[in-house]
Design a protein around this motif. Structure first.
Motif, PDB file in Angstrom:
ATOM      1  N   SER A  57      59.578   4.975 -34.538  1.00 23.73           N
ATOM      2  CA  SER A  57      59.495   5.924 -35.645  1.00 23.73           C
ATOM      3  C   SER A  57      59.106   5.216 -36.932  1.00 23.73           C
ATOM      4  O   SER A  57      58.240   5.678 -37.686  1.00 23.73           O
ATOM      5  CB  SER A  57      60.840   6.647 -35.823  1.00 23.73           C
ATOM      6  OG  SER A  57      60.777   7.536 -36.919  1.00 23.73           O
ATOM      7  N   GLY A  58      59.743   4.085 -37.184  1.00 22.14           N
ATOM      8  CA  GLY A  58      59.417   3.301 -38.379  1.00 22.14           C
ATOM      9  C   GLY A  58      57.953   2.886 -38.390  1.00 22.14           C
ATOM     10  O   GLY A  58      57.272   2.956 -39.412  1.00 22.14           O
ATOM     11  N   MET A  59      57.462   2.469 -37.228  1.00 27.12           N
ATOM     12  CA  MET A  59      56.061   2.037 -37.135  1.00 27.12           C
ATOM     13  C   MET A  59      55.115   3.219 -37.352  1.00 27.12           C
ATOM     14  O   MET A  59      54.083   3.090 -38.013  1.00 27.12           O
ATOM     15  CB  MET A  59      55.814   1.370 -35.774  1.00 27.12           C
ATOM     16  CG  MET A  59      56.622   0.097 -35.605  1.00 27.12           C
ATOM     17  SD  MET A  59      56.496  -0.635 -33.957  1.00 27.12           S
ATOM     18  CE  MET A  59      55.051  -1.657 -34.174  1.00 27.12           C
ATOM     19  N   GLN A  61      55.756   5.836 -39.119  1.00 32.79           N
ATOM     20  CA  GLN A  61      55.817   6.204 -40.533  1.00 32.79           C
ATOM     21  C   GLN A  61      54.978   5.262 -41.385  1.00 32.79           C
ATOM     22  O   GLN A  61      54.616   5.593 -42.514  1.00 32.79           O
ATOM     23  CB  GLN A  61      57.273   6.247 -41.014  1.00 32.79           C
ATOM     24  CG  GLN A  61      58.029   7.434 -40.426  1.00 32.79           C
ATOM     25  CD  GLN A  61      59.500   7.464 -40.795  1.00 32.79           C
ATOM     26  OE1 GLN A  61      59.854   7.384 -41.962  1.00 32.79           O
ATOM     27  NE2 GLN A  61      60.367   7.584 -39.794  1.00 32.79           N
ATOM     28  N   MET A  62      54.663   4.093 -40.837  1.00 31.59           N
ATOM     29  CA  MET A  62      53.772   3.149 -41.527  1.00 31.59           C
ATOM     30  C   MET A  62      52.313   3.369 -41.148  1.00 31.59           C
ATOM     31  O   MET A  62      51.444   2.597 -41.541  1.00 31.59           O
ATOM     32  CB  MET A  62      54.187   1.711 -41.194  1.00 31.59           C
ATOM     33  CG  MET A  62      55.548   1.311 -41.765  1.00 31.59           C
ATOM     34  SD  MET A  62      55.577   1.205 -43.562  1.00 31.59           S
ATOM     35  CE  MET A  62      54.597  -0.276 -43.830  1.00 31.59           C
ATOM     36  N   GLY A  63      52.052   4.378 -40.319  1.00 34.33           N
ATOM     37  CA  GLY A  63      50.659   4.704 -40.008  1.00 34.33           C
ATOM     38  C   GLY A  63      50.175   4.259 -38.643  1.00 34.33           C
ATOM     39  O   GLY A  63      49.013   4.460 -38.301  1.00 34.33           O
ATOM     40  N   LEU A  64      51.050   3.643 -37.836  1.00 38.48           N
ATOM     41  CA  LEU A  64      50.644   3.239 -36.488  1.00 38.48           C
ATOM     42  C   LEU A  64      50.888   4.389 -35.504  1.00 38.48           C
ATOM     43  O   LEU A  64      51.535   5.375 -35.835  1.00 38.48           O
ATOM     44  CB  LEU A  64      51.412   1.987 -36.052  1.00 38.48           C
ATOM     45  CG  LEU A  64      51.176   0.744 -36.921  1.00 38.48           C
ATOM     46  CD1 LEU A  64      52.021  -0.432 -36.426  1.00 38.48           C
ATOM     47  CD2 LEU A  64      49.707   0.349 -36.938  1.00 38.48           C
TER      48      LEU A  64
END
Lengths: 304, 274
Positions: A57-59, A61-64
């Motif tokens: 999810s974090g990744m 949210q960074m555009g990946l």
């Protein structure tokens, strides 16, 4: 199917730099080619599936565009709450790939069976549930996963599933695929049990019963247009390697009730019990009656 | 005579008591222990732009202990992300200021929270992504000591050092109390600093109510290349309000109007008429 998945992922990663894979220490050598193409984006998250979902999810949210991959129960049931909050509520483009779904790992026991995963995933808002029947369907559906803006659960098998096509069919996420037209009975299949449906269609055809054979690869969202066409059949048979509770067949019953379009439905799947002491996927299907031989008499008794 | 920093912090503390009193929202003491940590991050440390909350290379703060949402909302208001009184809608229907930060939270809030043990994993994924993307952003996470009961934190704690995520900092708000008791009696939490050190983190332990100590620990200079950073901040639940400090009743209790007035007086806050 898992080999085809790795192949599709590798091909996509060559041009799509946002694609990355998180896997929970599974798939010995399976991703070697992907590592060659995208070494930094092939990430072993450790045997830590809950954290894997949150990290994805974090990744995202960074555009990946992350895929998370491991054996189905460990990336649907074990990390369910992370999927609910961090993927479904956050509504981020992460593909959850469960491998060896249903009873593919029959001999490894109920810890490795997934008879509850479709139910768990389809209850989540924003989540799509896509279940290819074989490597051909997987190849046809894979590119569409990368176009999704929200989470998708991609339920795949293990290896050497029988092929239902000679080349990848034209499929669309959310649209049922009719393999054979028929008039009397609709055989609606989800996942690798499509070949059981094909066997039933063939045998009944010889007895003069005309069957429509359909791959309902997308369990959520349901193909409303296709379901609306089912009232033309005397009987609708749902076939899935998933619990009768909460699976594809159950979702058709819900749809039928909610839309007031009565269907004569015969549901075939895993009964509401744990199944152990198994030697193979085939012995599991025989034990629970998920075979053409066991289903045909049930169909006939419904038609009488 | 209070310094400017002390005055700012007093205003935030007063606002937290006011929100809890007026809007009848609990978890006041949990917010009070984190005030200096968030103040230091947002006013002294983080590379952010309140005018451009979505600036792609901004530093991110992720709140682990989502029940302390009020302190995050309050600090963001004082930092200029929105008017300071906007937070007074906290808990109302359709307010962006939910008791736990949700999908439709106000500008500056980076993560959904409320379920414990998610933020460190989210931030670890973000920090990993930033490394892949060549971004210079730094990722800060606040976790509670009670929150560290959740095993997912320790999954992330093993992943981050293995991937040399030196763009990741966790601050433990170690206030020694959780929902129903003394956190160190419920779970073996000590030696907290040594735990992080053993997991491969560059760890320090400081007074979590000292802005000076926080500023030093959170400074870029204290980053060790190739290692994520853990700052164990010793705090007091309910800090700054004499009758709340270290009293776990204030995990759930709501202050009365009289208590709010006495807090304002103690903190030297002049209250608006009416």
């Amino acid at each position: 199917m898992r080999n085809k998945f790795a192949e599709c992922l590798t091909r996509a990663a060559e041009t799509n730099e946002s694609l990355c894979l998180l896997y929970a220490d599974i798939g010995n050598r399976l991703f070697d080619k992907l590592k060659g193409v995208a070494p930094t984006r092939t990430i072993n998250a450790g045997i830590a599936e809950a954290n894997m979902a949150s990290m994805a999810s974090g990744m995202a949210q960074m555009g990946l565009h992350p895929f998370i991959y491991t054996i189905t129960p460990f990336t649907t049931a074990r990390n369910f709450e992370q999927i609910k909050v961090d993927l479904a509520y956050a509504n981020v483009p992460v593909v959850i790939v469960g491998t060896g779904s249903g009873l593919a790992y029959a001999n490894l026991g109920p810890t490795h069976h997934s008879f509850e995963d479709i139910a768990l995933m389809r209850v989540l808002p924003n989540m799509k549930v896509v279940c290819p029947a074989d490597s051909m369907e997987l190849e046809a559906l894979f590119p569409q996963l990368l176009e999704e803006k929200g989470p998708v659960y991609f339920r795949i098998g293990k290896k050497n599933e029988p092929l239902n096509y000679v080349e990848p069919p034209k499929l669309k996420i959310g649209k049922a695929h009719v393999l054979e037209q028929g008039n009397d009975i609709a055989l609606v299949c989800t996942g690798p049990v499509l070949d059981v449906g094909a066997q039933i269609a063939e045998q009944l055809k010889q007895e003069g019963v005309s069957c429509q054979l359909t791959s309902l690869h997308t369990v959520k969202p349901l193909d409303q247009d296709y379901l609306a066409s089912l009232n033309e059949f005397k009987l609708v048979v749902t076939i899935e390697e998933h619990s009768l509770v909460g699976g594809m067949g159950a979702s058709l019953c819900e749809w039928s009730m909610d839309t007031r379009k009565p269907l004569n439905i015969l549901r075939c799947g895993i009964p509401d019990e744990f199944i152990d002491q198994l030697s193979s996927n085939q012995s599991a299907r025989e034990r629970i009656g998920l075979t053409a031989e066991a289903i045909i008499p049930k169909i006939k008794s419904r038609l009488d | 005579m209070q310094t400017q920093v002390a005055q700012d912090i007093a205003k935030i503390r007063h606002q937290l008591v006011e929100i809890s009193c007026k809007n009848k929202v609990p978890h006041l003491a949990c917010s009070l222990s984190s005030v200096e940590i968030l103040y230091t991050l947002y006013f002294k440390i983080m590379q952010i732009n309140p005018e451009q909350p979505q600036w792609s290379d901004r530093d991110r703060f992720l709140l682990g202990k989502g029940h302390a949402a009020a302190v995050l909302y309050s600090v963001l208001g004082f930092r200029g992300f929105y008017p300071t009184d906007a937070v007074m809608s906290l808990g109302e229907d359709l307010s962006p200021f939910e008791e736990h930060p949700g999908k439709h939270s106000p500008p500056g809030v980076e993560n959904i929270s409320g379920s414990l043990g998610h933020a460190l994993g989210l931030a670890t994924g973000m920090a990993k992504a930033a490394k892949l993307q060549g971004s210079s952003a730094h990722f800060y996470v606040l976790v509670g000591d009670g929150e560290l009961n959740e095993g997912t934190n320790w999954e992330a704690a093993m992943f981050a050092p293995a991937h040399q995520l030196d763009n990741l900092t966790v601050v433990v708000d170690f206030n020694k109390l959780q929902g129903t008791g003394r956190s160190c009696d419920i779970m073996q939490l000590e030696d907290m600093q040594e735990k992080w050190h053993a997991f491969g983190w560059n760890s320090t332990r400081i007074d979590g109510h000292s802005v000076e100590e926080l500023e030093q620990a959170l400074a870029k200079e204290s980053i060790v290349a190739g290692q994520p950073r853990a700052i164990v901040a010793d705090t007091v639940k309910g800090h700054g309000i004499s009758f709340m400090a270290d009293d776990n009743n204030w995990h759930y209790r709501i202050p009365t109007e009289e208590e709010l007035a006495s807090v304002a007086e103690t903190l030297g806050i002049e209250r608006a008429e009416g």
